[in-house]
Design a protein around this motif. Structure first.
Motif, PDB file in Angstrom:
ATOM      1  N   LEU A   1      37.870  41.515  36.306  1.00  0.00           N
ATOM      2  CA  LEU A   1      38.578  41.241  35.047  1.00  0.00           C
ATOM      3  C   LEU A   1      39.898  42.000  34.974  1.00  0.00           C
ATOM      4  O   LEU A   1      40.913  41.451  34.533  1.00  0.00           O
ATOM      5  CB  LEU A   1      37.685  41.590  33.850  1.00  0.00           C
ATOM      6  CG  LEU A   1      36.506  40.646  33.648  1.00  0.00           C
ATOM      7  CD1 LEU A   1      35.490  41.262  32.702  1.00  0.00           C
ATOM      8  CD2 LEU A   1      36.984  39.295  33.133  1.00  0.00           C
TER       9      LEU A   1
ATOM     10  N   LYS B   1      43.110  41.749  32.424  1.00  0.00           N
ATOM     11  CA  LYS B   1      42.353  42.031  31.200  1.00  0.00           C
ATOM     12  C   LYS B   1      42.240  43.540  31.007  1.00  0.00           C
ATOM     13  O   LYS B   1      42.104  44.294  31.967  1.00  0.00           O
ATOM     14  CB  LYS B   1      40.949  41.408  31.269  1.00  0.00           C
ATOM     15  CG  LYS B   1      40.965  39.910  31.465  1.00  0.00           C
ATOM     16  CD  LYS B   1      41.661  39.203  30.325  1.00  0.00           C
ATOM     17  CE  LYS B   1      41.680  37.708  30.537  1.00  0.00           C
ATOM     18  NZ  LYS B   1      42.299  37.001  29.419  1.00  0.00           N
TER      19      LYS B   1
ATOM     20  N   GLN C   1      42.563  40.374  36.791  1.00  0.00           N
ATOM     21  CA  GLN C   1      43.109  39.228  36.068  1.00  0.00           C
ATOM     22  C   GLN C   1      44.042  39.662  34.933  1.00  0.00           C
ATOM     23  O   GLN C   1      44.537  38.833  34.183  1.00  0.00           O
ATOM     24  CB  GLN C   1      41.983  38.387  35.463  1.00  0.00           C
ATOM     25  CG  GLN C   1      41.085  37.732  36.460  1.00  0.00           C
ATOM     26  CD  GLN C   1      39.911  37.038  35.780  1.00  0.00           C
ATOM     27  OE1 GLN C   1      39.957  36.685  34.601  1.00  0.00           O
ATOM     28  NE2 GLN C   1      38.829  36.853  36.525  1.00  0.00           N
TER      29      GLN C   1
ATOM     30  N   PRO D   1      39.170  33.895  29.434  1.00  0.00           N
ATOM     31  CA  PRO D   1      40.428  33.230  29.042  1.00  0.00           C
ATOM     32  C   PRO D   1      40.734  33.301  27.539  1.00  0.00           C
ATOM     33  O   PRO D   1      41.856  33.054  27.123  1.00  0.00           O
ATOM     34  CB  PRO D   1      40.207  31.770  29.473  1.00  0.00           C
ATOM     35  CG  PRO D   1      39.150  31.828  30.527  1.00  0.00           C
ATOM     36  CD  PRO D   1      38.272  32.991  30.139  1.00  0.00           C
TER      37      PRO D   1
END
Length: 190
Positions: A114, A119, A117, A93
């Motif tokens: 990741l 990223k 998400q 985060p």
């Protein structure tokens, strides 16, 4: 863009050995992120002898350079994949881009999660030491060979890596080789 570095020290040692030049860990932080954009730089370091003063000096130097050092005593193959995966997921985060120096396919699922998400994952390494699935789960592959001008350690001598297949050394020659390696490491720390 907030960036985090996750460097497997054993992998980087093997990569430097293969490349024949030494990586300047101080330069590495600046190459991958501007100071104001760096979330954190993690360095995972195996300790083969907790009483070895030279190893402790190296770890202290990494901290002084700005790394968060994760170390543990290891015997045999140092495995930091679980520690790296945990740090990647827990800190996600706080950063948008991760630069991961590892070759272990055991991190593939973590990188995939990741990326799901949102990223951005940059994988740093040497192709022949990097699992293909791990490369497949990164957004960008950064070949250390192409980064030599920016990352090579200069000054203080060059660490030499005797071949493990070299035989016929006398115990005095082996001791001399080991001493040269340690002297070069000390030069790197200064």
């Amino acid at each position: 863009m907030k960036t985090a570095l996750f460097i497997d020290g054993s992998y980087m040692y093997d990569a430097a050995k293969r490349l024949g030049w030494n990586i300047d860990h101080r330069k590495a932080i600046g190459v991958f992120s501007k100071p104001e954009d760096l979330y954190n730089a993690f360095y995972y370091a195996p300790v083969t002898d907790s009483n070895d003063e030279r190893q402790q000096k190296f770890l202290d130097a990494l901290v002084f350079m700005g790394y968060t050092v994760r170390s543990r005593e290891t015997h045999g193959d140092p495995r930091f994949e679980a520690m790296i995966a945990t740090d990647l997921l827990i800190t996600a985060p706080r950063w948008e881009r991760a630069v991961v120096a590892s070759g272990s396919g055991d991190l593939s699922h973590t990188l995939s999660a990741l990326r799901a998400q949102g990223k951005e994952i940059h994988l740093l390494g040497v192709p022949e030491l990097t699992d293909l699935e791990l490369r497949n789960q990164s957004d960008r592959y950064l070949d250390l060979r192409e980064l030599q001008p920016q990352l090579e350690r200069t000054g203080g001598g060059r660490r030499s890596y005797p071949s493990s297949s070299d035989e016929g050394f006398t115990s005095e020659e082996q001791s001399s080789l080991a001493q040269r390696l340690m002297d070069n490491l000390e030069d790197e720390l200064q």
